[in-house]
Design an enzyme around this catalytic site. Structure first.
Site, PDB file in Angstrom:
ATOM      1  N   GLU A 176      33.589  42.154  31.163  1.00 31.60           N
ATOM      2  CA  GLU A 176      33.864  43.134  32.215  1.00 31.60           C
ATOM      3  C   GLU A 176      32.686  44.092  32.387  1.00 31.60           C
ATOM      4  O   GLU A 176      31.870  44.244  31.464  1.00 31.60           O
ATOM      5  CB  GLU A 176      35.116  43.944  31.833  1.00 31.60           C
ATOM      6  CG  GLU A 176      36.407  43.135  31.814  1.00 31.60           C
ATOM      7  CD  GLU A 176      36.966  42.854  33.219  1.00 31.60           C
ATOM      8  OE1 GLU A 176      36.199  42.792  34.184  1.00 31.60           O
ATOM      9  OE2 GLU A 176      38.192  42.681  33.318  1.00 31.60           O
ATOM     10  N   ASP A 203      34.937  41.912  40.307  1.00 30.00           N
ATOM     11  CA  ASP A 203      34.138  43.023  39.764  1.00 30.00           C
ATOM     12  C   ASP A 203      32.842  42.514  39.112  1.00 30.00           C
ATOM     13  O   ASP A 203      32.141  43.257  38.447  1.00 30.00           O
ATOM     14  CB  ASP A 203      34.960  43.844  38.759  1.00 30.00           C
ATOM     15  CG  ASP A 203      35.399  43.030  37.539  1.00 30.00           C
ATOM     16  OD1 ASP A 203      35.088  41.817  37.470  1.00 30.00           O
ATOM     17  OD2 ASP A 203      36.044  43.608  36.641  1.00 30.00           O
ATOM     18  N   HIS A 252      32.689  40.061  36.811  1.00 33.50           N
ATOM     19  CA  HIS A 252      32.809  39.545  35.435  1.00 33.50           C
ATOM     20  C   HIS A 252      32.579  38.038  35.385  1.00 33.50           C
ATOM     21  O   HIS A 252      32.854  37.315  36.331  1.00 33.50           O
ATOM     22  CB  HIS A 252      34.130  39.958  34.761  1.00 33.50           C
ATOM     23  CG  HIS A 252      35.373  39.309  35.259  1.00 33.50           C
ATOM     24  ND1 HIS A 252      36.446  40.001  35.763  1.00 33.50           N
ATOM     25  CD2 HIS A 252      35.743  38.005  35.306  1.00 33.50           C
ATOM     26  CE1 HIS A 252      37.404  39.160  36.091  1.00 33.50           C
ATOM     27  NE2 HIS A 252      37.008  37.941  35.827  1.00 33.50           N
ATOM     28  N   ASP A 312      37.134  31.729  27.543  1.00 28.51           N
ATOM     29  CA  ASP A 312      37.970  32.879  27.215  1.00 28.51           C
ATOM     30  C   ASP A 312      39.438  32.518  27.071  1.00 28.51           C
ATOM     31  O   ASP A 312      39.851  31.402  27.408  1.00 28.51           O
ATOM     32  CB  ASP A 312      37.789  33.989  28.274  1.00 28.51           C
ATOM     33  CG  ASP A 312      37.849  33.455  29.714  1.00 28.51           C
ATOM     34  OD1 ASP A 312      38.265  32.303  29.890  1.00 28.51           O
ATOM     35  OD2 ASP A 312      37.475  34.201  30.631  1.00 28.51           O
TER      36      ASP A 312
HETATM   37  C1  GLP Z   1      39.403  35.000  35.435  1.00 31.05           C
HETATM   38  C2  GLP Z   1      38.551  34.207  34.451  1.00 31.05           C
HETATM   39  C3  GLP Z   1      37.144  34.040  34.944  1.00 31.05           C
HETATM   40  C4  GLP Z   1      37.130  33.593  36.392  1.00 31.05           C
HETATM   41  C5  GLP Z   1      37.789  34.661  37.234  1.00 31.05           C
HETATM   42  C6  GLP Z   1      37.754  34.373  38.712  1.00 31.05           C
HETATM   43  O1  GLP Z   1      39.364  36.364  35.265  1.00 31.05           O
HETATM   44  N1  GLP Z   1      38.523  34.798  33.152  1.00 31.05           N
HETATM   45  O2  GLP Z   1      36.482  33.083  34.114  1.00 31.05           O
HETATM   46  O3  GLP Z   1      35.834  33.357  36.823  1.00 31.05           O
HETATM   47  O4  GLP Z   1      39.138  34.739  36.805  1.00 31.05           O
HETATM   48  O5  GLP Z   1      38.853  33.609  39.083  1.00 31.05           O
HETATM   49  P1  GLP Z   1      39.020  32.849  40.439  1.00 31.05           P
HETATM   50  O6  GLP Z   1      38.152  31.666  40.351  1.00 31.05           O
HETATM   51  O7  GLP Z   1      40.474  32.498  40.485  1.00 31.05           O
HETATM   52  O8  GLP Z   1      38.627  33.796  41.512  1.00 31.05           O
END
Ligand code: GLP
Length: 236
Positions: free
Chosen positions: A143, A136, A138, A67
């Protein structure tokens, strides 16, 4: 589904990097689906170490990221392209022209999304997809919603995601409100999926996603249907 619980983030990271390294060792021209966020940092450090020790060669590898935020240029230190360059690509021998991150500044986002899916197909799919998980549920930036979206698409970020990701920006107002994300088709089409989650704050969503009902309201729950998925969770 293989669910592994470990004690520490270090253990999680070394297991995850070993799994990815073994894919590359057995197929040097692997297509690696990569993720951003804080969770994969230790995994990337493990891969960099393996490269420095001469254990893994990335020269034939292609990478394709999940992404990108809308409107952030590659030189913006909060863009996911910048994240990947800094935390992995510049430290291993991957060919820069074989690293792909969606272009969040493309003039025609619809076309960018279509081309991204065509690229995944033309590469023959993803050999291993690394994922984190949002609070959440995702994955990438898919989402919670009423349906699982198959294609790469433009998303409006959930207010809870904007809040969660504000820690990386100087103010919450600087967090982009939209992103481009690989859809569930690209993720579920990967031959292997590896999801990593750490911290007590992820315990509840991990339980919901992998031990609860499969629903687009908890996007990661779709992975229960994948034939080769490994989840590694560490509470610390
Ligand atoms: C972002 C990314 C996700 C990732 C998420 C969780 O929103 N788009 O790919 O998994 O963060 O992040 P973290 O690993 O910092 O909790």
């Amino acid at each position: 589904m293989l669910y592994i619980e470990v004690e520490t983030y270090e253990e999680l990271s070394s297991k995850a990097s070993e799994i990815i390294a073994s894919v590359v060792k057995s197929k040097p021209e692997s297509v690696l689906g990569l993720a951003t966020g804080s969770s994969p940092l230790g995994t990337y450090d493990g891969l960099i170490r393996a490269y420095n020790n001469g254990e893994v060669d990335f020269s034939k590898v292609t990478t394709i990221n999940l992404d990108e935020y809308i409107g952030l240029t590659p030189d913006n230190d909060q863009s996911y392209r910048y994240f990947m360059e800094t935390n992995l690509f510049s430290k291993i021998n991957v060919r820069k022209d074989l690293t792909f991150v969606p272009d969040g500044c493309a003039e025609d986002i619809e076309n960018e999304c279509r081309e991204y899916d065509e690229r995944i197909s033309s590469l023959g799919g993803i050999d291993i997809q690394l994922l984190g998980i949002g609070l959440d549920g995702h994955i990438g930036f898919n989402e919670p919603c009423d349906v699982f979206v198959k294609e790469t698409h433009l998303v409006d970020l959930d207010p809870s995601t904007i809040e969660a990701n504000a820690r990386f920006f100087s103010s919450i107002d600087d967090v982009p409100k939209q992103a481009v994300t690989m859809g569930m088709g690209g993720i579920m089409g990967a031959k292997k999926v590896l999801l990593i989650a750490n911290g007590k704050n992820k315990a509840e969503i991990v339980k919901k996603a992998f031990f609860g009902p499969i629903t687009p309201n908890v996007p990661a729950s779709i992975l229960q249907l994948h034939p080769d998925v490994t989840i590694i969770y560490s509470k610390n």
